[in-house]
Design an enzyme around this catalytic site. Structure first.
Site, PDB file in Angstrom:
ATOM      1  N   LYS A 151      28.393 -32.937 -63.603  1.00  0.00           N
ATOM      2  CA  LYS A 151      27.302 -31.989 -63.857  1.00  0.00           C
ATOM      3  C   LYS A 151      27.026 -31.162 -62.597  1.00  0.00           C
ATOM      4  O   LYS A 151      26.908 -29.929 -62.650  1.00  0.00           O
ATOM      5  CB  LYS A 151      26.034 -32.733 -64.305  1.00  0.00           C
ATOM      6  CG  LYS A 151      26.150 -33.299 -65.733  1.00  0.00           C
ATOM      7  CD  LYS A 151      25.075 -34.324 -66.073  1.00  0.00           C
ATOM      8  CE  LYS A 151      25.331 -34.913 -67.470  1.00  0.00           C
ATOM      9  NZ  LYS A 151      24.351 -35.935 -67.876  1.00  0.00           N
TER      10      LYS A 151
ATOM     11  N   ASP B 171      17.442 -31.862 -70.913  1.00  0.00           N
ATOM     12  CA  ASP B 171      18.065 -32.799 -71.846  1.00  0.00           C
ATOM     13  C   ASP B 171      17.430 -32.706 -73.236  1.00  0.00           C
ATOM     14  O   ASP B 171      17.981 -33.228 -74.203  1.00  0.00           O
ATOM     15  CB  ASP B 171      17.902 -34.241 -71.343  1.00  0.00           C
ATOM     16  CG  ASP B 171      19.123 -34.740 -70.589  1.00  0.00           C
ATOM     17  OD1 ASP B 171      20.241 -34.319 -70.930  1.00  0.00           O
ATOM     18  OD2 ASP B 171      18.940 -35.559 -69.667  1.00  0.00           O
TER      19      ASP B 171
ATOM     20  N   GLN C  20      19.504 -39.321 -65.604  1.00  0.00           N
ATOM     21  CA  GLN C  20      20.650 -39.891 -66.318  1.00  0.00           C
ATOM     22  C   GLN C  20      20.270 -41.215 -66.978  1.00  0.00           C
ATOM     23  O   GLN C  20      19.690 -42.094 -66.345  1.00  0.00           O
ATOM     24  CB  GLN C  20      21.828 -40.074 -65.344  1.00  0.00           C
ATOM     25  CG  GLN C  20      23.130 -40.501 -66.002  1.00  0.00           C
ATOM     26  CD  GLN C  20      23.708 -39.459 -66.953  1.00  0.00           C
ATOM     27  OE1 GLN C  20      23.540 -38.264 -66.772  1.00  0.00           O
ATOM     28  NE2 GLN C  20      24.384 -39.916 -67.986  1.00  0.00           N
TER      29      GLN C  20
END
Ligand code: GUN
Length: 307
Positions: A53, A120, A97
């Protein structure tokens, strides 16, 4: 006839080109979209994901920073970092994460990320906006699948989409996105009675269960579009010969020899290729799209907040 390939790597490249072009327009106005990625502990898969990422941000001209916290971090400590990132004007996107270590209250962390920076799409506000069909930031993996289905002009309106898997990250938002595009949506899961028969009803079959090669040809209707969201690994030669068509054996066995495993989805390509009209490969299908959509979400967050 063997299934045609839905090339996620190629569609992801197109999305990233679009993002990079817009990022350079913003740069001319002194705006550089920024992503903060937060990793707690040393889960090897998570490290790889976060690393790619951050690398993709750099490639596209976005600012990024990686925060790596020890595995025994407390909920309060992580909340303090999220709060600092919420306040910082140069950070447009915050990504924590998952999975987080067991002592951390994941829900509290996800709700602490300000919805405007929730790239997200995991915050309840963004989940609610998705359900209502409003503008918002939405989960990257299902959003990437939609981009791919659109790229290949797969008809959605009136089609029967069967989503296998009901996670908050993929299954539920995927079903909602397909529903908004007028598909008839069925969500199946581990307790579904006669799952193969249900799956065989699908024009579009989304496999997001997290079980190695569970979706075999027996689950697929002739001519269906099959999207494999799985990210599992095969570690034996016998598995490779069972899961993949013979043409892939040399390459897969080579990977197994070099790395000790090879990436496998939730679909068994050997048998599904014979039935499906379209199939995503693993790797090179949904994975690259997830990262591309994270970049697009970060750009969108920057545009909504500062442009
Ligand atoms: N873990 C597995 N998938 C994801 C994702 O899309 N985002 C985050 N933050 N963690 C994940």
């Amino acid at each position: 006839m063997a299934a045609q390939v839905l090339n996620g790597t190629m569609v992801a490249a197109l999305i990233k080109e679009r993002v990079a072009a817009r990022v350079s327009e913003l740069a001319a106005r002194g705006i550089k979209p920024g992503l903060a990625a937060v990793l707690v502990g040393d889960n090897p898969a998570s490290k790889v994901y976060v690393g790619s990422k951050v690398k993709t941000c750099e490639a596209l001209g976005l600012y990024s920073e990686e925060h790596v916290l020890p595995g025994d971090t407390t909920t309060e400590q992580l909340l303090a970092l999220v709060e600092e990132l919420n306040q910082r004007d140069t950070i447009d996107g915050i990504l924590v994460q998952l999975p987080l270590p067991p002592q951390i209250e994941t829900r509290r962390i996800l709700e602490a990320v300000t919805p405007a920076k929730d790239v997200d799409g995991f915050h309840a506000i963004n989940v609610g906006r998705l359900v209502r069909g409003e503008e918002g930031l939405f989960p990257c993996t299902p959003a990437g699948v939609m981009e791919m289905l659109d790229h290949y002009q797969i008809p959605l309106a009136g089609a029967h989409a069967v989503v296998v898997g009901r996670s908050d990250i993929v299954g539920k938002p995927m079903a909602m996105m397909l529903l908004h595009r007028h598909a008839t949506v069925t969500i199946c899961h581990s307790r579904t009675r006669d799952l193969p028969a249900m799956a065989r009803e699908a024009d579009i079959l989304i496999a997001a269960i997290g079980r190695t090669a569970m979706i075999t040809g027996d689950y697929v209707r002739e001519g269906a579009v099959v999207v494999d969201v799985g990210m599992n690994s095969a570690t034996t030669e016998a598995e490779i010969r069972q899961i993949f068509p013979e043409s892939e054996w040399p390459k897969r066995l080579e990977t197994l020899r070099k790395k000790g495993s090879t990436l496998v989805g939730d679909v068994e390509p050997r048998t599904v290729i014979e039935k499906a009209a379209w199939l995503t490969p693993v790797p090179g299908g949904v994975g690259p799209l997830t990262i591309a959509m994270l970049m697009q979400n970060t750009l969108r967050a920057a545009e909504m907040r500062r442009a």
